[in-house]
Design a protein around this motif. Sequence first.
Motif, PDB file in Angstrom:
ATOM      1  N   GLU A 185       1.107  -2.615  -5.545  1.00 47.81           N
ATOM      2  CA  GLU A 185       1.805  -3.828  -5.098  1.00 47.81           C
ATOM      3  C   GLU A 185       1.192  -4.366  -3.814  1.00 47.81           C
ATOM      4  O   GLU A 185       0.970  -5.565  -3.666  1.00 47.81           O
ATOM      5  CB  GLU A 185       3.270  -3.515  -4.792  1.00 47.81           C
ATOM      6  N   ILE A 186       0.948  -3.484  -2.872  1.00 48.60           N
ATOM      7  CA  ILE A 186       0.420  -3.904  -1.578  1.00 48.60           C
ATOM      8  C   ILE A 186      -0.950  -4.553  -1.762  1.00 48.60           C
ATOM      9  O   ILE A 186      -1.242  -5.593  -1.177  1.00 48.60           O
ATOM     10  CB  ILE A 186       0.367  -2.707  -0.605  1.00 48.60           C
ATOM     11  N   ALA A 187      -1.778  -3.948  -2.624  1.00 51.23           N
ATOM     12  CA  ALA A 187      -3.112  -4.508  -2.901  1.00 51.23           C
ATOM     13  C   ALA A 187      -2.990  -5.892  -3.537  1.00 51.23           C
ATOM     14  O   ALA A 187      -3.752  -6.807  -3.220  1.00 51.23           O
ATOM     15  CB  ALA A 187      -3.910  -3.567  -3.802  1.00 51.23           C
ATOM     16  N   GLU A 188      -2.009  -6.068  -4.435  1.00 57.52           N
ATOM     17  CA  GLU A 188      -1.823  -7.367  -5.096  1.00 57.52           C
ATOM     18  C   GLU A 188      -1.318  -8.415  -4.096  1.00 57.52           C
ATOM     19  O   GLU A 188      -1.795  -9.545  -4.087  1.00 57.52           O
ATOM     20  CB  GLU A 188      -0.856  -7.229  -6.279  1.00 57.52           C
ATOM     21  N   PHE A 189      -0.367  -8.050  -3.238  1.00 62.87           N
ATOM     22  CA  PHE A 189       0.077  -8.981  -2.189  1.00 62.87           C
ATOM     23  C   PHE A 189      -1.115  -9.356  -1.309  1.00 62.87           C
ATOM     24  O   PHE A 189      -1.280 -10.502  -0.910  1.00 62.87           O
ATOM     25  CB  PHE A 189       1.194  -8.380  -1.324  1.00 62.87           C
ATOM     26  N   ASN A 190      -1.974  -8.366  -1.011  1.00 59.95           N
ATOM     27  CA  ASN A 190      -3.134  -8.613  -0.156  1.00 59.95           C
ATOM     28  C   ASN A 190      -4.114  -9.576  -0.809  1.00 59.95           C
ATOM     29  O   ASN A 190      -4.649 -10.464  -0.161  1.00 59.95           O
ATOM     30  CB  ASN A 190      -3.831  -7.293   0.185  1.00 59.95           C
ATOM     31  N   LYS A 191      -4.338  -9.389  -2.128  1.00 60.43           N
ATOM     32  CA  LYS A 191      -5.234 -10.288  -2.873  1.00 60.43           C
ATOM     33  C   LYS A 191      -4.732 -11.719  -2.786  1.00 60.43           C
ATOM     34  O   LYS A 191      -5.505 -12.672  -2.821  1.00 60.43           O
ATOM     35  CB  LYS A 191      -5.256  -9.875  -4.352  1.00 60.43           C
ATOM     36  N   HIS A 249      -6.676   5.074   2.155  1.00 58.97           N
ATOM     37  CA  HIS A 249      -6.606   4.479   0.811  1.00 58.97           C
ATOM     38  C   HIS A 249      -7.524   3.259   0.719  1.00 58.97           C
ATOM     39  O   HIS A 249      -7.330   2.276   1.430  1.00 58.97           O
ATOM     40  CB  HIS A 249      -5.158   4.088   0.522  1.00 58.97           C
ATOM     41  N   ALA A 250      -8.496   3.319  -0.167  1.00 63.67           N
ATOM     42  CA  ALA A 250      -9.502   2.247  -0.286  1.00 63.67           C
ATOM     43  C   ALA A 250      -8.870   0.865  -0.458  1.00 63.67           C
ATOM     44  O   ALA A 250      -9.342  -0.124   0.117  1.00 63.67           O
ATOM     45  CB  ALA A 250     -10.446   2.549  -1.449  1.00 63.67           C
ATOM     46  N   ASP A 251      -7.802   0.765  -1.262  1.00 59.63           N
ATOM     47  CA  ASP A 251      -7.172  -0.533  -1.544  1.00 59.63           C
ATOM     48  C   ASP A 251      -6.462  -1.118  -0.326  1.00 59.63           C
ATOM     49  O   ASP A 251      -6.086  -2.288  -0.323  1.00 59.63           O
ATOM     50  CB  ASP A 251      -6.151  -0.403  -2.672  1.00 59.63           C
ATOM     51  N   LEU A 252      -6.223  -0.296   0.688  1.00 57.85           N
ATOM     52  CA  LEU A 252      -5.425  -0.760   1.829  1.00 57.85           C
ATOM     53  C   LEU A 252      -6.260  -1.030   3.074  1.00 57.85           C
ATOM     54  O   LEU A 252      -5.738  -1.442   4.097  1.00 57.85           O
ATOM     55  CB  LEU A 252      -4.343   0.279   2.168  1.00 57.85           C
ATOM     56  N   LYS A 253      -7.580  -0.805   2.962  1.00 60.91           N
ATOM     57  CA  LYS A 253      -8.424  -0.893   4.171  1.00 60.91           C
ATOM     58  C   LYS A 253      -8.515  -2.313   4.734  1.00 60.91           C
ATOM     59  O   LYS A 253      -8.547  -2.485   5.933  1.00 60.91           O
ATOM     60  CB  LYS A 253      -9.813  -0.326   3.884  1.00 60.91           C
TER      61      LYS A 253
END
Length: 179
Positions: A57-63, A93-97
Motif C-alpha cells: 500500500e505504501i509503495a502504491e501511495f508513493n507511486k 525495505h527497497a520499496d520504501l527507500k
Amino acid sequence: MSHMLGLGAKFPTFSKKAVVTLDTEFVDITNEDHIKSGKWMVMFWWPKDFTFVCPTEIAEFNKRAGDFADRDANLIGASTDSEFVHLAWRNNHADLKGLKFPMLADTSKSLAEELGILTDGDKVAYRVTYIVDPQGIIRWVSANDLSVGRNVDEVIRVLDALQTDELCPCNWKPGEATL
C-alpha cells in the motif's frame, strides 16, 4: 474499538514526529501545518511497520504521490510505530527507500485513539484513510480490516469528486458530468 471519528468532524489537533528522508531527518508535523497550507490532507494509517500488506500500500501511495500533489493534497502515512522504527523500515525495505511523503509516528497512540481507530487487543491502527478539507473537516473516511489492502485509485477518485464541490453520481470519474 472506541467510536471512530467520521464525516463532518474536525480532525483532531496533533503534533507528531515524522520521518521525511532516508537519513535521520525527523520533523514535527502538526494539524496547524495542514490548516496553514490551505491544502487538502490525505492521511492513511497502517497497523505495523515490518508487516506484509503495508509495504504494498505504501509503495502504491508513493507511486501516486504526484497525483496527490497535483490535487493540492498533503499525503501523510501514519502508524503507532516510533519514528526510529519507521526509519529502520525505510532503510530496510527497497520499496520504501524513495518515499515522497512523511511517515508520521503516533508513538503515544493519542491521535489514533482520538480518531477511534485502534484495535481492541494489540492497540494497533486499522487501515483507515482520511480525506480532510483545507479547513480541517473530515470529508471521507475509509476503514479496512487488517488483512485487506486499500485501493489508492478510489482515494484519488473521491478526492477529485470532493474537490468538484458538486454532486457526483455513483461510479463518477473525473471528466464525467456531475449532477
